[in-house]
Every structure is written in structure tokens, then in C-alpha cells.
Design an enzyme around this catalytic site. Structure first.
Site, PDB file in Angstrom:
ATOM      1  N   ASP A  46     -24.439   6.431 -14.990  1.00 37.19           N
ATOM      2  CA  ASP A  46     -25.242   5.580 -15.851  1.00 37.19           C
ATOM      3  C   ASP A  46     -26.601   5.297 -15.200  1.00 37.19           C
ATOM      4  O   ASP A  46     -26.795   5.522 -14.006  1.00 37.19           O
ATOM      5  CB  ASP A  46     -24.509   4.268 -16.130  1.00 37.19           C
ATOM      6  N   TYR A  60       0.829  -1.206   0.000  1.00 35.69           N
ATOM      7  CA  TYR A  60       0.000   0.000   0.000  1.00 35.69           C
ATOM      8  C   TYR A  60       0.868   1.262   0.000  1.00 35.69           C
ATOM      9  O   TYR A  60       1.869   1.356   0.705  1.00 35.69           O
ATOM     10  CB  TYR A  60      -0.919   0.020   1.219  1.00 35.69           C
ATOM     11  N   ASN A  89      -9.280 -12.390  -1.619  1.00 39.13           N
ATOM     12  CA  ASN A  89      -9.649 -12.591  -3.020  1.00 39.13           C
ATOM     13  C   ASN A  89      -9.550 -14.048  -3.473  1.00 39.13           C
ATOM     14  O   ASN A  89      -9.403 -14.320  -4.666  1.00 39.13           O
ATOM     15  CB  ASN A  89      -8.779 -11.701  -3.932  1.00 39.13           C
ATOM     16  N   PHE A 139     -21.427   6.968  -5.298  1.00 37.13           N
ATOM     17  CA  PHE A 139     -21.810   8.373  -5.200  1.00 37.13           C
ATOM     18  C   PHE A 139     -21.787   9.096  -6.537  1.00 37.13           C
ATOM     19  O   PHE A 139     -22.433  10.126  -6.687  1.00 37.13           O
ATOM     20  CB  PHE A 139     -20.870   9.108  -4.237  1.00 37.13           C
ATOM     21  N   GLY A 181     -16.190   4.454  -4.044  1.00 40.72           N
ATOM     22  CA  GLY A 181     -16.774   5.775  -4.210  1.00 40.72           C
ATOM     23  C   GLY A 181     -17.708   5.882  -5.404  1.00 40.72           C
ATOM     24  O   GLY A 181     -18.398   6.898  -5.572  1.00 40.72           O
TER      25      GLY A 181
END
Length: 307
Positions: free
Chosen positions: A230, A63, A169, A226, A223
Site C-alpha cells: 500500500d 509457542y 500487552n 518489507f 515482516g
């Protein structure tokens, strides 16, 4: 802004019976470099999370171009008493192209025992701690050997460097294959109203069957909930907003409550450096959606009625 009742500000959850216990909402740190906080602000942010009962902090070695763990570790070194009030999660198994690792000539996965051990040691060094509460394999590796991963996990546990292990995952079969060799605490997967696949590809069903709670990354669709312009995104946003207005709850709190309504007991991560956003996530653990409202959001998420 609506506040969670005081008695519900500190919800916690075991990821499996007799195993690791995490806060009901986990603070995801992957964007910490972007937050551009000085050390004092990082300490304050961590203290504010802890005050809300968010005691679990999610990291990965990669990260922030291998920089986030070090930033978080600086905060812990500035305020050492914080460490024993939290659970630290990290991940390993991805090698990025990075100026910090000039020996990486191609982005790839590495789940060899030697890499797992080195990555764990490096995470401990950067975070300035003597143990990780949870270490995850970040992505399934086509070259991974389950026995080798289990052996590395066992060695780290014997040395007291990592207390619990999990994956991220992984498919149901991949999870169960490694879980047969060493008990896994969780599978951290992507899930949101914009990405519902784990409900239908046996990921959640398999974890519920084993009594293992998944961790959830990107619960707000990164995000996109928000800002999607579409027709589908707008209809989904409106469905959530309708429920939120009827219940007099924040939009984000309703999304987190929708996720946590699932019987596999999902544990969502936040991704924000704003304490107000963390507070709204925590509020989502203080109420439960009615079944009809839950299905209204699912209908909008999938774009059709249940058959």
C-alpha cells in the site's frame, strides 16, 4: 555486511534499577518450530547468538503449539554449559485449543495462581532448567485478580523457580496495578514503525516514569515492513531506506536503532532463525539516529507532520 564495533557487540541493559539485566537485543524463539533445525543446528544457533552478545532468549508456553520450549530444552540438554551463559524468559496465561491439551474446550486466558504455578513448572521441565530468569503474564485477563497473581509470583520466587516477573500487552493502568503489589521487570508490547500506539497511549510514558524498560515484540511489523504494497507502507519503507543509505547501515539496523532511540529504553526482540538477521539487530545498538532522521521515520510512520 557492516559489522558492529567489537566493543559494542555485547551491550546489556537493566530493565529497572537494581533489577534484571538482559542483553540489549533479545532472541525471540516463537518461530523455532518453523525453522526445522536439528538439535546440532539449534545448539550452533544459540552459540552464535551468545557470541554476538545476545544472551536473552524469549519463549512462551504456547509457542509452536506448546513445542518450542521443548526444542530449546533439547539443545540445552545437548550442551548443558549454555544455560549459565543466558537469560531465559517465558510467558503463561493463554490456553490454546491443542491436541497436546485435549481438556481445553475453548481458547481462553487463565491467570489463576494454580495455572501460573503449573505453567512455570512445565516450562522448567521442558527447558530442562531449575529456574526461569523472567516469567511474564502473556495477555491481560478480564478475570485476573492482581492479588492472586502477585501471590503466585511471590511463591515462585520464594521457591527459587523464577527470579523476576513481568507482563506482556498490559495497559499502563494494568501494569501499575500489579506493579504496586510486586515489582515488575518489564511490559512486553508490540511496537514498530507500523504500530506506534505505545508512544501515544501512555504505555511508554508510564514505564519511563517508573524507570522500567519495555520489551518489544514484532519490531519489524512481523515482516510487513518489507512487503507492504500500500502507499503508506511503501512511503515508510522508502523513508527508512533513505536514512539507511545516508548512514551506510542495513535497513533492519536502522529500524532497531529507531526503536532504541526512545527514552523508555525499549528492548527489541528478533524473530528470525537467521544469524545474519540477529547480527543486523545487534548492529542497531551500536549507533544512534539524529533527531531529524528519527522524526523523518515517525512522519512516514504516521503519515503526517507533527502538529
Amino acid at each position: 555486511m557492516p559489522q558492529a564495533p567489537a566493543e559494542l557487540l555485547f551491550p546489556r541493559i537493566p530493565t529497572r534499577e537494581g533489577g534484571l539485566e538482559l542483553s540489549r537485543i533479545v532472541a525471540g524463539m516463537w518461530r523455532m518450530v518453523e525453522w526445522d533445525m536439528p538439535v546440532a543446528a539449534r545448539v550452533e544457533f544459540i552459540e552464535q547468538c551468545l557470541a554476538l552478545g545476545v544472551t536473552t532468549f524469549d519463549h512462551a508456553d504456547i509457542y509452536g503449539n506448546y513445542g518450542v520450549e521443548e526444542l530449546f530444552g533439547e539443545a540445552l540438554r545437548a550442551q548443558p554449559s549454555l544455560r549459565d551463559r543466558m537469560e531465559l524468559v517465558s510467558k503463561c496465561g493463554i490456553k490454546l485449543l491443542s491436541d497436546k491439551h485435549p481438556g481445553h474446550t475453548i481458547q481462553h486466558y487463565d491467570t489463576s495462581a494454580s495455572h501460573i504455578m503449573r505453567s512455570a513448572e512445565e516450562s522448567l521441565r521442558k527447558l530442562g532448567t531449575d529456574r526461569l530468569d523472567l516469567l511474564l503474564i502473556h495477555r491481560p485477563d478480564p478475570l485476573m485478580e492482581f492479588d492472586e497473581i502477585a501471590a503466585a509470583f511471590t511463591r515462585l520466587k520464594q521457591d527459587g523457580k523464577v527470579l523476576h516477573f513481568g507482563v506482556s500487552n498490559f495497559t499502563r493502568h494494568q501494569f501499575e496495578s500489579l506493579n504496586r503489589r510486586i515489582p515488575l521487570a518489564t511490559n512486553q508490547v508490540e511496537f514498530s514503525p507500523l504500530h506506534t500506539a505505545p508512544m501515544f497511549d501512555e504505555t511508554f510514558d508510564g514505564l519511563q516514569d517508573l524507570g522500567v524498560a519495555p520489551m518489544i515484540w514484532s519490531p519489524l511489523g512481523g515482516g510487513r515492513l518489507f512487503g507492504a504494497q500500500d502507499e503508506h507502507g511503501a512511503a515508510l519503507r522508502q523513508a527508512i531506506q533513505d536514512v539507511a543509505e545516508r548512514m551506510d547501515k542495513p535497513f533492519c539496523s536502522v529500524v532497531f536503532a529507531w526503536i532504541m532511540r526512545l527514552p523508555c529504553r525499549p528492548i527489541p526482540l528478533t524473530g528470525s532463525g537467521r544469524i545474519a538477521a540477529i547480527r543486523e539487530a545487534v548492529l542497531g545498538a551500536s549507533f544512534e539516529l539524529e533527531r531529524e532522521d528519527w522524526f523523518r521515520i515517525l512522519r512516514a510512520a504516521r503519515g503526517h507532520e507533527v502538529a
